[in-house]
Structures are given as C-alpha cells and as structure tokens.
Motif scaffolding. Structure first.
Motif, PDB file in Angstrom:
ATOM      1  N   ALA A 397      41.254  49.109  39.313  1.00 22.74           N
ATOM      2  CA  ALA A 397      41.279  47.841  38.576  1.00 22.74           C
ATOM      3  C   ALA A 397      40.698  46.683  39.381  1.00 22.74           C
ATOM      4  O   ALA A 397      40.282  45.668  38.814  1.00 22.74           O
ATOM      5  CB  ALA A 397      42.710  47.516  38.156  1.00 22.74           C
ATOM      6  N   TYR A 398      40.670  46.841  40.709  1.00 20.43           N
ATOM      7  CA  TYR A 398      40.166  45.759  41.558  1.00 20.43           C
ATOM      8  C   TYR A 398      38.647  45.803  41.709  1.00 20.43           C
ATOM      9  O   TYR A 398      38.040  44.847  42.193  1.00 20.43           O
ATOM     10  CB  TYR A 398      40.802  45.843  42.949  1.00 20.43           C
ATOM     11  N   THR A 399      38.053  46.912  41.334  1.00 14.68           N
ATOM     12  CA  THR A 399      36.605  47.052  41.517  1.00 14.68           C
ATOM     13  C   THR A 399      35.842  46.199  40.512  1.00 14.68           C
ATOM     14  O   THR A 399      36.361  45.831  39.458  1.00 14.68           O
ATOM     15  CB  THR A 399      36.169  48.519  41.383  1.00 14.68           C
ATOM     16  N   ALA A 453      42.303  38.419  53.014  1.00  9.77           N
ATOM     17  CA  ALA A 453      41.731  38.502  51.670  1.00  9.77           C
ATOM     18  C   ALA A 453      42.857  38.780  50.683  1.00  9.77           C
ATOM     19  O   ALA A 453      43.872  39.387  51.043  1.00  9.77           O
ATOM     20  CB  ALA A 453      40.682  39.604  51.600  1.00  9.77           C
ATOM     21  N   SER A 454      42.689  38.340  49.459  1.00 11.52           N
ATOM     22  CA  SER A 454      43.731  38.585  48.458  1.00 11.52           C
ATOM     23  C   SER A 454      43.140  38.550  47.053  1.00 11.52           C
ATOM     24  O   SER A 454      42.076  37.952  46.819  1.00 11.52           O
ATOM     25  CB  SER A 454      44.853  37.549  48.568  1.00 11.52           C
ATOM     26  N   PHE A 455      43.858  39.199  46.134  1.00 15.01           N
ATOM     27  CA  PHE A 455      43.486  39.189  44.727  1.00 15.01           C
ATOM     28  C   PHE A 455      44.476  38.327  43.958  1.00 15.01           C
ATOM     29  O   PHE A 455      45.659  38.260  44.297  1.00 15.01           O
ATOM     30  CB  PHE A 455      43.500  40.605  44.154  1.00 15.01           C
ATOM     31  N   ASP A 460      46.665  37.194  31.678  1.00 15.20           N
ATOM     32  CA  ASP A 460      46.642  38.423  30.874  1.00 15.20           C
ATOM     33  C   ASP A 460      47.037  39.654  31.682  1.00 15.20           C
ATOM     34  O   ASP A 460      47.014  40.774  31.171  1.00 15.20           O
ATOM     35  CB  ASP A 460      45.259  38.632  30.250  1.00 15.20           C
ATOM     36  N   GLY A 461      47.400  39.445  32.952  1.00 17.99           N
ATOM     37  CA  GLY A 461      47.823  40.551  33.795  1.00 17.99           C
ATOM     38  C   GLY A 461      46.687  41.289  34.477  1.00 17.99           C
ATOM     39  O   GLY A 461      46.920  42.218  35.257  1.00 17.99           O
ATOM     40  N   LYS A 462      45.458  40.888  34.184  1.00 21.48           N
ATOM     41  CA  LYS A 462      44.301  41.533  34.797  1.00 21.48           C
ATOM     42  C   LYS A 462      43.892  40.809  36.081  1.00 21.48           C
ATOM     43  O   LYS A 462      44.278  39.660  36.309  1.00 21.48           O
ATOM     44  CB  LYS A 462      43.134  41.549  33.815  1.00 21.48           C
ATOM     45  N   ILE A 463      43.089  41.487  36.904  1.00 19.16           N
ATOM     46  CA  ILE A 463      42.587  40.879  38.138  1.00 19.16           C
ATOM     47  C   ILE A 463      41.637  39.759  37.760  1.00 19.16           C
ATOM     48  O   ILE A 463      40.635  39.972  37.063  1.00 19.16           O
ATOM     49  CB  ILE A 463      41.863  41.907  39.024  1.00 19.16           C
ATOM     50  N   ALA A 464      41.926  38.533  38.234  1.00 21.69           N
ATOM     51  CA  ALA A 464      41.117  37.368  37.850  1.00 21.69           C
ATOM     52  C   ALA A 464      40.132  36.953  38.930  1.00 21.69           C
ATOM     53  O   ALA A 464      39.022  36.504  38.624  1.00 21.69           O
ATOM     54  CB  ALA A 464      42.034  36.188  37.523  1.00 21.69           C
TER      55      ALA A 464
END
Length: 487
Positions: A397-399, A453-455, A460-464
């Motif tokens: 999901a982070y890609t 580094a951070s996400f 919406d719960g997705k990686i922004a």
C-alpha cells in the motif's frame, strides 16, 4: 618575496608520494606559483587505475566549486561593462526570480547570490543527480524552505550560484557557458577547459573519478551537473588554472592588460559575510574565516589566504593564494580525497618556513569523531523506538509515485519485503522503526546518519504522503502520493 622558494619544496615529491600511498589516492596534480613564476608543476599517480595512464600537468580534472570564482568573475565583468550593479535587486534584470521569502525575492542582489546569504540552506539533494534542467530548478526555487531570514547568516548555497548563471543569461542573451567561454576562457588562453564531464570524457588526457573503499581506489562514473554548471561544473588542468589564478594574484591583469577592474577584483577578495566555525573543528592556526564573492578568506598561521575548494564525485580540488607572500597553490586529486587540501597546507608550511603540521592526521581525527557522534546519535535514537509495532498497512500500500513542488517526484517500490524510496538517482532502503515511521539507509558514508522518514494517512485511511528529512534545519520534505488509476 620568499628567498629560495623552489628549494623549500625539494622534499615535496617524496611527501606527496608517501601520502598518496598511505591514503590510497589514485592521482594528484600540483602547481605552485611564487612572485609570478611557476616554481612547481607536476602530476603524480594515474588517471585511471584500470588502465594505469599516468597523470601529467596537462591532465584535466573536475574543479567542482572552484567554478564559483568564474561565475563571480563573469558578474564582475558585467559590472565593468556597466550592465550590472552588485547591489541592485536581481528582479530588475531577472523579473521571474522567486523564492518563498518575499523579502529575499524582492531584495536579493548579485552580491547576495555570490556570498551565500540568501537564507536558504543547501537543499543539495534537490538537484544532485536529478534530471531537472536549469530552468526547471530555477522555477522550483520558490518552493524551497529557508532556514534563516535573508542576510542573517552565511549558508553555502549552490542553487544561488546557478541563479548567478541565469542572471548572466538574462543580461547578455547568451548562455552562461557561452559567456564564460568568450569572456574568460578564450581571453585567458584556456582551450582545454570545459563545462561538462561529457566533454571531458572525450578528451585524450582526462582524470577519471575514483572512490576509496577498503584501502583501494576504484573507478566510479562521472557525475554530470550541467544543470547547475555555474556552481561547479568546470573541468580544467594545471597550465590553464595557473593562467586563471595569476589574474587574481596580479591585480586583475593578464599579459599586462587589465582583464577585470582592480575594484571588482577587490570586491571578490573582500570579506562580505563571516563564516561560522564548524563546532569541534576550530583550529588556532586558521582564523577570521569569511566569504567574499566566489572566494573564501581566512588567515593561515598569521598569513592571509584567499581560497576555495571544489568537490564532486571522485574529485577534490583546492585553489588558493596568499597576497602577502605572493604564493599561489593548485592541487587536484581524482579519488575524492582530502589530500588536495592537506597537500596545499603542507606547501604553505614549507614556503613560509613554518614547522609542518600533520593536517591529515587532524582531519582523520575529526572524521573519526564525526563517525562516533553519528554512532552515538543512532544508539540514542534506537532507545526511543517503540517495540513490537507494525506499519498500519500492508507494505504494498505504501508503494507508488509521490511528488513535491520543489523536489519533484519520488518513487517507492517493494523489493524482497523491503520498501525502497527512489529519489533522483539515489536509492534509500526504508527500515521500519515504529508505527509508520522508518529510517532511510543510504550510501552517503558512515559519517552521515540514517534519514528519518514517515508516511501520513489520509481521512480515507489510505496512504496520503511520505515525508523525508532531506535537508537539515527545515521541516521534512513532504511528497504527496499521486493516486494510482485503480484507486
């Protein structure tokens, strides 16, 4: 004038050869000027460890940031021509110039550009190994965060020298390269000098870049920095750099003709901003460090020295002169090693009749201390880690692709269950720290800590977005995730 100056360098060959062997440096090239005469000019070692071609005084090396003095000279010539004023805001000549700081945008002058007082920290990773053109870099400047107010402090800044090149282009209608070629290189008899490693690679007698690992020098690729050429892309050799340095040592004259006005030469060699000492690296022998226009200034063991170093992948150059004793020194090496700096200082010790200092030992000690500080900082950071946490999403999901208006695009991929952040030509291995925080491992050397580094997660719960501390002194650089077609 120093009596018997050449004789004072009679042991220099042996010293250089011993130091090169000790520190595994592939090649070195050295010239010394005294009272207008070249009293020493010699190449050592090889241009290429793979093919063992010998270095000669005519061998071309990358001079890196020693290019900056050429850029300040180009502006000085325009001041002499009556086309530029050092202290008039550059928006008068370059209306499209923009920084995030409105004061800096409207008040920045050519003098400010040349003495590193823009308020911006380096932001070097934004341009290093990037595919941005010079124009694209120029347009993205307005999105870079300053770390200090305008004119508050010295902060070395390559991008502002690039702007100096853009200023030349705006005033003359010629590219920076064309103007410097016509007004400086051609006039001073520097036909072998060029502005790009792509040109150097075509030359018959060129030094190839190397890196030293495990007590061995190995070939590495040339690093192309054409887009930021005014900050550091010139390549040259000893005879041609001697011609260049003599202009600075001779009141701005070349072959008895005034090449640049004495007043503007003085502007280049006059302190404009103090250079704060690096904590832990203060030396009693080096005092009053400052920066002029394209040149650093200091006293070395009581003698004034005008100096600049230049480093780009596989090369370090040191160019300096002492007006008091009419000494000029040029040192190149093609292993990216500090030997250029320490050989230069050794030459001054010899010529000035001073007890030589083992500067290499001092620099190695500082380097070791720096590595130890990084190690302790990493250990202290590890103590803050929250154990037994996991990323909030599956790694897939982070890609994807991420973008920042200043830094451009960054891509995150998954390789053997490990996230890799690809930015420009740099790959950062993202090692999970805790929650959605990671530490980015790199190949910048063990004197540089891993990068936080951070996400961030959207509503919406997705990686922004993805944040990475690519520049110290400012907030982390935030790259917003570009939605995939399937999202």
């Amino acid at each position: 004038m120093i009596e018997n100056a050449a004789e004072r360098l009679e042991n220099l060959d042996a010293y250089i050869e011993a130091e090169m062997e000790k520190w595994h440096v592939a090649g070195l090239s050295v010239a010394v000027i005294h009272a207008g005469d070249v009293i020493y000019s010699k190449g050592f070692g090889v241009r290429d460890v793979d093919n063992q071609q010998a270095i000669t005084p005519e061998t071309i090396f990358a001079i890196g940031s020693c290019t900056k003095a050429f850029t300040s000279m180009a502006l000085a010539l325009l001041v002499d021509d009556g086309k530029l004023e050092w202290d008039k805001p550059i928006q008068h000549y370059l209306p499209e110039f923009r920084l995030s700081d409105t004061v800096a945008t409207t008040q920045m002058t050519a003098r400010d550009l040349m003495c590193h007082r823009s308020g911006l920290p380096r932001h070097d990773l934004m341009w290093y190994k990037s595919s941005f053109s010079r124009q694209e870099l120029f347009e993205r400047l307005q999105h870079l965060e300053p770390s200090y107010p305008f004119r508050y402090i010295f902060q070395y800044q390559n991008l502002m020298y690039m702007v100096g090149g853009c200023l030349v282009e705006a005033i003359t209608g010629k590219s920076f390269e064309a103007f410097v070629q016509e007004r400086i290189l051609d006039k001073l008899g520097m036909p072998e000098s060029n502005f790009s490693v792509t040109e150097s690679e075509k030359a018959e007698n060129v030094a190839y870049p190397h890196e030293i690992k495990e007590d061995k020098s190995s070939r590495i690729p040339f690093c192309n920095i054409d887009s930021i050429a005014p900050a550091g892309s010139i390549n040259s050799n000893l005879p041609e750099m001697i011609s260049w340095l003599k202009v600075h040592m001779n009141g701005g004259k070349h072959n008895e003709e005034q090449f640049v006005s004495a007043d503007n030469l003085k502007q280049m060699h006059t302190p404009h901003v103090t250079v704060p000492p690096v904590p832990g690296a203060e030396f009693d022998e080096i005092q009053f460090s400052s920066y002029g226009l394209g040149w650093g200034l200091q006293t070395y063991r009581g003698y004034t020295r005008v100096r600049h170093t230049g480093g780009i992948d596989g090369f370090i150059t040191d160019v300096s002169f002492s007006p008091q004793e009419d000494i000029g020194v040029i040192v190149f090496n093609n292993s990216g090693d500090s030997l250029s700096i320490t050989v230069g200082m050794h030459i001054y010790d010899c010529l000035l009749g001073l007890e030589p200092i083992d500067w290499r030992e001092r620099l190695e000690s500082l380097n070791d201390e720096g590595k130890e500080m990084v190690k302790k900082a990493q250990e202290k950071l590890a103590e803050t880690r929250k154990p037994d946490t996991q990323p909030s999403h599956d790694l897939e999901a982070y890609t994807g692709d991420y973008e920042n208006p200043g830094y451009g695009q960054l891509k995150i991929t998954l390789n053997d269950d490990c996230l890799i952040a690809k930015y420009n030509s740099n790959d950062f291995k993202l090692v999970h720290f805790h929650y959605d925080h990671f530490q980015a491992e790199h190949d910048f050397g063990d004197a540089t800590p891993t990068i936080p580094a951070s996400f961030e997660i959207g509503m919406d719960g997705k990686i922004a977005s993805f944040s990475m501390q690519l520049q110290g002194g400012v907030k982390p650089i935030v790259f917003t995730k570009i939605p995939k077609d399937s999202e």
